[in-house]
Design a protein around this motif. Structure first.
Motif, PDB file in Angstrom:
ATOM      1  N   GLN A   1       0.669  -1.247  -0.121  1.00 29.30           N
ATOM      2  CA  GLN A   1      -0.135  -0.060   0.025  1.00 29.30           C
ATOM      3  C   GLN A   1       0.978   1.324  -0.028  1.00 29.30           C
ATOM      4  O   GLN A   1       0.463   2.394  -0.628  1.00 29.30           O
ATOM      5  N   LEU A   2       1.881   1.216   0.635  1.00 28.86           N
ATOM      6  CA  LEU A   2       2.863   2.530   0.782  1.00 28.86           C
ATOM      7  C   LEU A   2       3.590   2.624  -0.461  1.00 28.86           C
ATOM      8  O   LEU A   2       3.788   3.702  -0.868  1.00 28.86           O
ATOM      9  N   ARG A   3       3.952   1.653  -1.110  1.00 30.71           N
ATOM     10  CA  ARG A   3       4.440   1.568  -2.346  1.00 30.71           C
ATOM     11  C   ARG A   3       3.631   2.520  -3.421  1.00 30.71           C
ATOM     12  O   ARG A   3       4.237   3.105  -4.200  1.00 30.71           O
ATOM     13  N   ARG A   4       2.552   2.128  -3.270  1.00 28.95           N
ATOM     14  CA  ARG A   4       1.546   2.845  -3.914  1.00 28.95           C
ATOM     15  C   ARG A   4       1.257   4.253  -3.679  1.00 28.95           C
ATOM     16  O   ARG A   4       1.231   5.045  -4.707  1.00 28.95           O
ATOM     17  N   THR A   5       1.374   4.507  -2.547  1.00 29.98           N
ATOM     18  CA  THR A   5       0.912   5.915  -2.186  1.00 29.98           C
ATOM     19  C   THR A   5       2.150   6.957  -1.656  1.00 29.98           C
ATOM     20  O   THR A   5       2.198   8.219  -1.994  1.00 29.98           O
ATOM     21  N   ARG A   6       3.346   6.281  -1.368  1.00 26.97           N
ATOM     22  CA  ARG A   6       4.551   6.841  -0.862  1.00 26.97           C
ATOM     23  C   ARG A   6       5.850   6.160  -1.396  1.00 26.97           C
ATOM     24  O   ARG A   6       6.554   5.717  -0.605  1.00 26.97           O
ATOM     25  N   PRO A   7       5.876   6.087  -2.594  1.00 27.02           N
ATOM     26  CA  PRO A   7       7.014   5.525  -3.319  1.00 27.02           C
ATOM     27  C   PRO A   7       8.441   5.641  -2.940  1.00 27.02           C
ATOM     28  O   PRO A   7       9.195   4.937  -2.716  1.00 27.02           O
ATOM     29  N   ALA A   8       8.385   6.850  -2.669  1.00 22.27           N
ATOM     30  CA  ALA A   8       9.879   7.476  -2.285  1.00 22.27           C
ATOM     31  C   ALA A   8      10.168   6.796  -0.918  1.00 22.27           C
ATOM     32  O   ALA A   8      11.551   6.580  -0.796  1.00 22.27           O
ATOM     33  N   SER A   9       9.113   6.822   0.028  1.00 20.67           N
ATOM     34  CA  SER A   9       9.756   6.219   1.381  1.00 20.67           C
ATOM     35  C   SER A   9       9.974   4.726   1.209  1.00 20.67           C
ATOM     36  O   SER A   9      10.661   4.181   2.297  1.00 20.67           O
ATOM     37  N   MET A  10       9.670   4.155   0.133  1.00 21.97           N
ATOM     38  CA  MET A  10       9.825   2.703   0.058  1.00 21.97           C
ATOM     39  C   MET A  10      11.112   2.336  -0.779  1.00 21.97           C
ATOM     40  O   MET A  10      11.392   1.172  -1.270  1.00 21.97           O
ATOM     41  N   GLY A  11      11.766   3.577  -1.291  1.00 21.71           N
ATOM     42  CA  GLY A  11      13.110   3.289  -1.986  1.00 21.71           C
ATOM     43  C   GLY A  11      12.624   3.232  -3.516  1.00 21.71           C
ATOM     44  O   GLY A  11      13.471   2.473  -4.192  1.00 21.71           O
ATOM     45  N   GLU A  12      11.684   3.632  -4.105  1.00 23.45           N
ATOM     46  CA  GLU A  12      11.441   3.534  -5.401  1.00 23.45           C
ATOM     47  C   GLU A  12      12.071   4.486  -6.185  1.00 23.45           C
ATOM     48  O   GLU A  12      12.372   5.550  -5.599  1.00 23.45           O
ATOM     49  N   ARG A  13      11.904   4.355  -7.465  1.00 24.77           N
ATOM     50  CA  ARG A  13      12.447   5.466  -8.447  1.00 24.77           C
ATOM     51  C   ARG A  13      11.299   6.118  -8.932  1.00 24.77           C
ATOM     52  O   ARG A  13      10.313   5.743  -9.391  1.00 24.77           O
ATOM     53  N   LEU A  14      11.447   7.509  -8.948  1.00 22.07           N
ATOM     54  CA  LEU A  14      10.354   8.603  -9.177  1.00 22.07           C
ATOM     55  C   LEU A  14      10.780   9.294 -10.564  1.00 22.07           C
ATOM     56  O   LEU A  14      12.145   9.641 -10.598  1.00 22.07           O
ATOM     57  N   SER A  15       9.924   9.665 -11.339  1.00 22.41           N
ATOM     58  CA  SER A  15      10.300  10.574 -12.394  1.00 22.41           C
ATOM     59  C   SER A  15       9.138  11.467 -12.806  1.00 22.41           C
ATOM     60  O   SER A  15       8.082  11.321 -12.584  1.00 22.41           O
ATOM     61  N   PHE A  16       9.540  12.825 -13.201  1.00 19.37           N
ATOM     62  CA  PHE A  16       8.555  13.870 -13.410  1.00 19.37           C
ATOM     63  C   PHE A  16       9.232  14.490 -14.663  1.00 19.37           C
ATOM     64  O   PHE A  16      10.424  15.220 -14.343  1.00 19.37           O
ATOM     65  N   ASP A  17       8.680  14.610 -15.929  1.00 14.34           N
ATOM     66  CA  ASP A  17       9.150  15.300 -16.973  1.00 14.34           C
ATOM     67  C   ASP A  17      10.539  14.687 -17.249  1.00 14.34           C
ATOM     68  O   ASP A  17      10.863  13.425 -17.543  1.00 14.34           O
ATOM     69  N   ASP A  18      11.721  15.715 -17.142  1.00 13.51           N
ATOM     70  CA  ASP A  18      12.975  15.068 -17.347  1.00 13.51           C
ATOM     71  C   ASP A  18      13.651  14.868 -16.013  1.00 13.51           C
ATOM     72  O   ASP A  18      15.088  14.572 -15.896  1.00 13.51           O
ATOM     73  N   ILE A  19      13.097  14.931 -14.950  1.00 17.24           N
ATOM     74  CA  ILE A  19      13.691  14.605 -13.650  1.00 17.24           C
ATOM     75  C   ILE A  19      13.619  13.375 -13.169  1.00 17.24           C
ATOM     76  O   ILE A  19      12.477  12.796 -13.112  1.00 17.24           O
ATOM     77  N   VAL A  20      14.655  12.641 -12.581  1.00 23.40           N
ATOM     78  CA  VAL A  20      14.316  11.172 -12.269  1.00 23.40           C
ATOM     79  C   VAL A  20      15.128  11.383 -10.899  1.00 23.40           C
ATOM     80  O   VAL A  20      16.194  11.812 -10.512  1.00 23.40           O
ATOM     81  N   LEU A  21      14.422  10.748  -9.779  1.00 21.38           N
ATOM     82  CA  LEU A  21      14.834  10.545  -8.422  1.00 21.38           C
ATOM     83  C   LEU A  21      14.902   9.374  -8.038  1.00 21.38           C
ATOM     84  O   LEU A  21      13.894   8.332  -8.228  1.00 21.38           O
ATOM     85  N   ASP A  22      16.153   8.577  -7.921  1.00 28.20           N
ATOM     86  CA  ASP A  22      16.316   7.271  -7.035  1.00 28.20           C
ATOM     87  C   ASP A  22      16.587   7.329  -5.734  1.00 28.20           C
ATOM     88  O   ASP A  22      17.555   7.575  -5.085  1.00 28.20           O
ATOM     89  N   ALA A  23      15.332   6.908  -5.039  1.00 28.31           N
ATOM     90  CA  ALA A  23      15.316   7.110  -3.476  1.00 28.31           C
ATOM     91  C   ALA A  23      16.120   5.982  -2.802  1.00 28.31           C
ATOM     92  O   ALA A  23      16.892   6.424  -1.945  1.00 28.31           O
ATOM     93  N   ALA A  24      16.441   4.840  -3.677  1.00 35.01           N
ATOM     94  CA  ALA A  24      17.225   3.862  -2.994  1.00 35.01           C
ATOM     95  C   ALA A  24      18.579   4.218  -2.983  1.00 35.01           C
ATOM     96  O   ALA A  24      19.486   4.001  -2.003  1.00 35.01           O
ATOM     97  N   GLU A  25      19.206   5.003  -4.294  1.00 34.46           N
ATOM     98  CA  GLU A  25      20.642   5.303  -4.382  1.00 34.46           C
ATOM     99  C   GLU A  25      20.716   6.814  -3.846  1.00 34.46           C
ATOM    100  O   GLU A  25      22.030   7.349  -3.773  1.00 34.46           O
ATOM    101  N   HIS A  26      19.650   7.512  -3.410  1.00 38.22           N
ATOM    102  CA  HIS A  26      19.612   8.890  -2.936  1.00 38.22           C
ATOM    103  C   HIS A  26      20.478   9.656  -4.197  1.00 38.22           C
ATOM    104  O   HIS A  26      21.421  10.359  -4.048  1.00 38.22           O
ATOM    105  N   ARG A  27      19.877   9.808  -5.271  1.00 37.27           N
ATOM    106  CA  ARG A  27      20.569  10.427  -6.747  1.00 37.27           C
ATOM    107  C   ARG A  27      19.456  10.987  -7.259  1.00 37.27           C
ATOM    108  O   ARG A  27      18.157  10.536  -7.356  1.00 37.27           O
ATOM    109  N   VAL A  28      19.695  12.016  -7.976  1.00 40.72           N
ATOM    110  CA  VAL A  28      18.619  12.929  -8.596  1.00 40.72           C
ATOM    111  C   VAL A  28      19.500  13.310 -10.211  1.00 40.72           C
ATOM    112  O   VAL A  28      20.521  13.745 -10.037  1.00 40.72           O
ATOM    113  N   PHE A  29      18.760  13.101 -11.126  1.00 36.01           N
ATOM    114  CA  PHE A  29      19.142  13.583 -12.606  1.00 36.01           C
ATOM    115  C   PHE A  29      18.080  14.395 -13.267  1.00 36.01           C
ATOM    116  O   PHE A  29      16.911  14.177 -13.119  1.00 36.01           O
ATOM    117  N   ARG A  30      18.659  15.307 -13.896  1.00 32.02           N
ATOM    118  CA  ARG A  30      17.625  16.122 -14.746  1.00 32.02           C
ATOM    119  C   ARG A  30      18.267  15.984 -16.292  1.00 32.02           C
ATOM    120  O   ARG A  30      19.569  16.280 -16.369  1.00 32.02           O
TER     121      ARG A  30
END
Length: 230
Positions: free
Chosen positions: A123-152
């Motif tokens: 359930q948390l992976r669905r609603t709070r993916p960053a807290s579960m170490g998931e990889r998020l993206s928005f437009d040209d921004i990518v946030l890797d929560a597990a690796e603590h890295r951000v790319f644009r």
């Protein structure tokens, strides 16, 4: 403070032994835990603590778990909070009633704590993916929560821990307008006093980091309210 955000779970259970078991296992898994013994207390704590998930017993004194679930799902502010309902009622009709009331999942007592933790993480992976170490993206921004890295646009960005948590919160729900108070609660936590103007400072730093290699400003200011991504 760790860069990974801690998810907060509200446990609503009138049996003290069950509360202790759930609290022990949730804290062992790294979750923040808030406890309630009855429905009235649960409704107050949801408003005060803004939990990320509710583990809710059906049979509660005064206000039942079913009624608590109904009220939370009827309110647009609390509707997105996942609810896992626990009940000794195992009949198909009871399961259907619990789910139709708005519960996101339903487990029959006695239940497996290991299975409950797995369902909770789902359930948390669905609603709070960053807290579960998931990889998020928005437009040209990518946030890797597990690796603590951000790319644009494929280029790595350098963000401080606070800016990283701020960005991950905004990226979990692009378009949502967050008030300064909500961001303070999510990024710093309720136990730490920080002036709301501090948010403006860190948003400014986040914007600077996001535009370090060019590109538009993706963080929108909503006058009189707060901030949103996109």
């Amino acid at each position: 403070m760790s860069a990974r955000q801690v998810s907060k779970v509200l446990v609503v259970e009138d049996e003290s032994a069950q509360r202790e078991v759930l609290q022990y296992n949730l804290e062992a898994e790294g979750f923040g835990v808030v406890m309630a013994e009855n429905g009235d207390e649960a409704l107050l704590l949801v408003a005060e603590e803004q939990p990320d998930l509710v583990v809710l017993d059906w049979m509660l004194p005064n206000v039942s778990g079913i009624e608590v679930c109904r009220r939370l799902k009827a309110d647009p502010m609390t509707r997105p909070i996942p609810i896992i309902m626990l009940s000794a009622r195992g009949d198909e009709g009871d399961r259907v009633r619990g789910l139709e009331t708005g519960a996101d999942d339903y487990m029959v007592k006695p239940y497996s704590v290991v299975e409950l933790m797995a369902r909770l993480r789902t359930q948390l992976r669905r609603t709070r993916p960053a807290s579960m170490g998931e990889r998020l993206s928005f437009d040209d921004i990518v946030l890797d929560a597990a690796e603590h890295r951000v790319f644009r646009s494929g280029q790595p960005l350098h963000l401080g821990p606070t800016e990283f948590r701020l960005l991950s919160t905004l990226m979990e729900k692009p378009g949502r307008v967050w008030t300064r108070e909500q961001l303070l609660d999510r990024v710093w936590g309720r136990d730490i006093y920080v002036d709301t103007r501090t948010i403006d400072v860190h948003v400014g730093r986040l914007r600077k980091a996001l535009m370090a290699n060019g590109g538009n400003n993706p963080v929108r200011t909503v006058r009189g309210t707060g901030y949103a991504l996109g």
